[in-house]
Design a protein around this motif. Structure first.
Motif, PDB file in Angstrom:
ATOM      1  N   ALA A 174     -12.239   5.553  -5.548  1.00 47.04           N
ATOM      2  CA  ALA A 174     -11.304   5.182  -4.478  1.00 47.04           C
ATOM      3  C   ALA A 174      -9.941   4.814  -5.066  1.00 47.04           C
ATOM      4  O   ALA A 174      -8.892   5.193  -4.539  1.00 47.04           O
ATOM      5  CB  ALA A 174     -11.869   4.018  -3.664  1.00 47.04           C
ATOM      6  N   VAL A 175      -9.972   4.110  -6.197  1.00 47.32           N
ATOM      7  CA  VAL A 175      -8.722   3.707  -6.849  1.00 47.32           C
ATOM      8  C   VAL A 175      -7.905   4.947  -7.252  1.00 47.32           C
ATOM      9  O   VAL A 175      -6.691   5.002  -7.068  1.00 47.32           O
ATOM     10  CB  VAL A 175      -9.009   2.828  -8.089  1.00 47.32           C
ATOM     11  N   ALA A 176      -8.606   5.969  -7.766  1.00 49.61           N
ATOM     12  CA  ALA A 176      -7.903   7.182  -8.206  1.00 49.61           C
ATOM     13  C   ALA A 176      -7.198   7.863  -7.037  1.00 49.61           C
ATOM     14  O   ALA A 176      -6.111   8.416  -7.188  1.00 49.61           O
ATOM     15  CB  ALA A 176      -8.886   8.154  -8.854  1.00 49.61           C
ATOM     16  N   MET A 177      -7.813   7.813  -5.854  1.00 48.00           N
ATOM     17  CA  MET A 177      -7.215   8.459  -4.686  1.00 48.00           C
ATOM     18  C   MET A 177      -5.875   7.829  -4.321  1.00 48.00           C
ATOM     19  O   MET A 177      -4.915   8.495  -3.967  1.00 48.00           O
ATOM     20  CB  MET A 177      -8.159   8.337  -3.474  1.00 48.00           C
ATOM     21  N   VAL A 178      -5.840   6.482  -4.416  1.00 51.11           N
ATOM     22  CA  VAL A 178      -4.640   5.755  -3.985  1.00 51.11           C
ATOM     23  C   VAL A 178      -3.426   6.075  -4.839  1.00 51.11           C
ATOM     24  O   VAL A 178      -2.296   6.064  -4.366  1.00 51.11           O
ATOM     25  CB  VAL A 178      -4.936   4.230  -4.002  1.00 51.11           C
ATOM     26  N   SER A 179      -3.656   6.437  -6.128  1.00 49.19           N
ATOM     27  CA  SER A 179      -2.541   6.463  -7.070  1.00 49.19           C
ATOM     28  C   SER A 179      -1.507   7.551  -6.820  1.00 49.19           C
ATOM     29  O   SER A 179      -0.407   7.480  -7.334  1.00 49.19           O
ATOM     30  CB  SER A 179      -3.073   6.575  -8.500  1.00 49.19           C
ATOM     31  N   CYS A 180      -1.838   8.582  -6.036  1.00 47.03           N
ATOM     32  CA  CYS A 180      -0.800   9.590  -5.757  1.00 47.03           C
ATOM     33  C   CYS A 180      -0.799   9.992  -4.293  1.00 47.03           C
ATOM     34  O   CYS A 180       0.062   9.603  -3.520  1.00 47.03           O
ATOM     35  CB  CYS A 180      -0.967  10.824  -6.640  1.00 47.03           C
ATOM     36  N   GLY A 181      -1.787  10.793  -3.891  1.00 42.92           N
ATOM     37  CA  GLY A 181      -1.783  11.380  -2.547  1.00 42.92           C
ATOM     38  C   GLY A 181      -1.765  10.358  -1.423  1.00 42.92           C
ATOM     39  O   GLY A 181      -1.041  10.530  -0.432  1.00 42.92           O
ATOM     40  N   VAL A 182      -2.538   9.287  -1.574  1.00 44.98           N
ATOM     41  CA  VAL A 182      -2.612   8.295  -0.495  1.00 44.98           C
ATOM     42  C   VAL A 182      -1.308   7.519  -0.389  1.00 44.98           C
ATOM     43  O   VAL A 182      -0.729   7.384   0.697  1.00 44.98           O
ATOM     44  CB  VAL A 182      -3.809   7.340  -0.700  1.00 44.98           C
ATOM     45  N   ALA A 183      -0.829   7.019  -1.529  1.00 46.36           N
ATOM     46  CA  ALA A 183       0.426   6.257  -1.508  1.00 46.36           C
ATOM     47  C   ALA A 183       1.566   7.122  -0.976  1.00 46.36           C
ATOM     48  O   ALA A 183       2.398   6.672  -0.180  1.00 46.36           O
ATOM     49  CB  ALA A 183       0.746   5.750  -2.912  1.00 46.36           C
ATOM     50  N   THR A 184       1.591   8.385  -1.392  1.00 50.43           N
ATOM     51  CA  THR A 184       2.659   9.296  -0.980  1.00 50.43           C
ATOM     52  C   THR A 184       2.584   9.597   0.520  1.00 50.43           C
ATOM     53  O   THR A 184       3.596   9.554   1.224  1.00 50.43           O
ATOM     54  CB  THR A 184       2.553  10.605  -1.791  1.00 50.43           C
ATOM     55  N   GLY A 185       1.375   9.899   1.000  1.00 46.27           N
ATOM     56  CA  GLY A 185       1.225  10.272   2.406  1.00 46.27           C
ATOM     57  C   GLY A 185       1.394   9.093   3.347  1.00 46.27           C
ATOM     58  O   GLY A 185       2.182   9.144   4.297  1.00 46.27           O
ATOM     59  N   VAL A 186       0.659   8.011   3.066  1.00 45.57           N
ATOM     60  CA  VAL A 186       0.736   6.830   3.943  1.00 45.57           C
ATOM     61  C   VAL A 186       2.172   6.303   3.968  1.00 45.57           C
ATOM     62  O   VAL A 186       2.729   6.000   5.023  1.00 45.57           O
ATOM     63  CB  VAL A 186      -0.242   5.720   3.480  1.00 45.57           C
ATOM     64  N   GLY A 187       2.784   6.222   2.787  1.00 50.35           N
ATOM     65  CA  GLY A 187       4.144   5.692   2.699  1.00 50.35           C
ATOM     66  C   GLY A 187       5.175   6.579   3.385  1.00 50.35           C
ATOM     67  O   GLY A 187       6.157   6.085   3.940  1.00 50.35           O
TER      68      GLY A 187
END
Ligand SMILES: [Zn+2]
Ligand SMILES: [Zn+2]
Length: 382
Positions: A174-187
């Motif tokens: 889950a941590v790995a997901m947050v580090s690029c795609g999630v932070a980029t998309g959600v933000g």
């Protein structure tokens, strides 16, 4: 020490698994045992040539060659060892990588905009951030690393500026997901488009970043979350991450957005296709309302200059177009914030992982992404 890593030797080639010699960590550097690495579209851009650096630019940033390069800029792991002066992490700590390093002291970091940290200039440089020297070699040949990271590797030697400590009880996939795609998309939705409760939001291109732009719009309480993707098979996935409507063409979406907003149109349109092209701006401009916002998140080919745009409408309707990097947020505060949203059940992370691969199967993983089978493929290390 030695590590195995997926290396690209030239454009349009497959990833090759190589043994890479790692130097010792210098001051401000850490060695991380990688746990999971996300297979993001940006690494595919290295293969296709959409993310290519001209010889002129390489000379300007003092990089002798672009390839060979260890891929991967999304990942998590456990700190193995640290060099002198490292204070934010210790061996055994769990970390998320950040493809944007943050020094904490430059103009941008000190004004709360770590996504624009001056160290970002070294993103495609091969030498280490600390002293510009190469500490990754294959049989004596210096090796570059994607975004100063290279997460497609069993061990990573990186700058302390590129790692962020996370709580040890969080699952590292889950941590790995947050580090690029999630932070980029959600933000892109929450921070850059500034989505508010009741808004109508259009997200174009439903891959790893687009799915998270949908999640961001949902977290902010958008009323209509419209997903647009030419692949109709993405409908189910879009709905899982928050889409209230799905259309496989822009034309179709424009008509329906007109209907659902009684002619007002969308508050924002977020562009997250695999490759952003200039012809997407005009339909995006037509789907947003007066005073509406376009956010350009998906990478365009570096050499692209042509954009078709109705500038008259842009000014007469008070519209705006914004670029966005790392979801326009600071990695050191945003990654922990998103993990808290995950812990309270508001942000889906495991659901993003479609398939898991070994390092040796990386080429199959990228083929599955090209075939539209994956939101995110993930490499799991032992
Ligand atoms: Zn990425
Ligand atoms: Zn900085």
């Amino acid at each position: 020490m030695k590590t195995r890593a997926a290396v690209l030797w030239a454009q349009h080639e497959e990833w090759k698994i190589e043994e890479v010699e790692l130097g010792d960590p210098a001051p401000d550097e850490v060695i991380v045992k990688t746990a999971f690495a996300g297979m993001c579209h940006s690494d595919e851009h290295l293969v296709t040539g959409d993310l290519a650096v001209s010889d002129e630019m390489l000379e300007m940033i003092g990089v002798p060659h672009f390839f060979p390069m260890i891929g991967g800029h999304e990942g998590s792991g456990v700190v193995h060892s640290v060099g002198a002066n490292v204070s934010s992490v210790a061996p055994g700590d769990h970390i998320s990588v950040s493809f944007i390093p943050s020094c904490g002291t430059c103009h941008w970091c000190s004004t709360g905009r770590q996504n624009l940290c001056d160290l970002g200039a070294a993103t495609l440089a091969g030498g280490m951030i600390s002293d510009g020297q190469y500490r990754h070699h294959i049989n004596g040949t210096p090796v570059n690393r994607m975004a100063q990271l290279g997460t497609f590797s069993e061990y990573m030697l990186v700058s302390e500026a590129s790692v962020i400590k996370v709580e040890p009880d969080l699952p590292l996939d889950a941590v790995a997901m947050v580090s690029c795609g999630v932070a980029t998309g959600v933000g892109s939705a929450q921070n850059r488009a500034g989505v508010k409760a009741g808004d109508t939001v259009v997200v174009v291109g439903i891959g790893g970043v687009g799915a998270n732009a949908l999640q961001g719009a949902k977290l902010s309480g958008a009323a209509n979350i419209v997903a647009v993707d030419t692949n109709p098979n993405k409908k189910e996935m879009a709905e899982e991450f928050g889409a209230t409507h799905f259309y496989s063409s822009f034309d179709d979406a424009v008509l329906h957005v007109m209907e659902m907003t009684h002619g007002i149109m969308a508050d924002s349109c977020i562009l997250t296709p695999g490759v952003t092209t200039g012809d997407l701006l005009e339909p995006a401009l037509n789907i947003i309302s007066k005073d509406g916002t376009i956010v350009v998140t998906g990478l365009a080919p570096m050499e692209q200059r042509d954009v078709k745009l109705d500038l008259f409408s842009l000014s007469m309707y008070n519209k705006e177009i914004k670029g966005s990097i790392f979801g326009s947020s600071s990695p050191r505060s945003e990654i922990p914030r998103l993990l808290r949203e995950y812990q309270r059940g508001a942000l889906k992370l495991h659901e993003l992982i479609t398939n898991t691969y070994t390092l040796d199967n990386i080429n199959q993983g990228y083929q599955d992404m090209r075939d539209g089978k994956n939101i995110r493929g993930v490499i799991a290390f032992d």
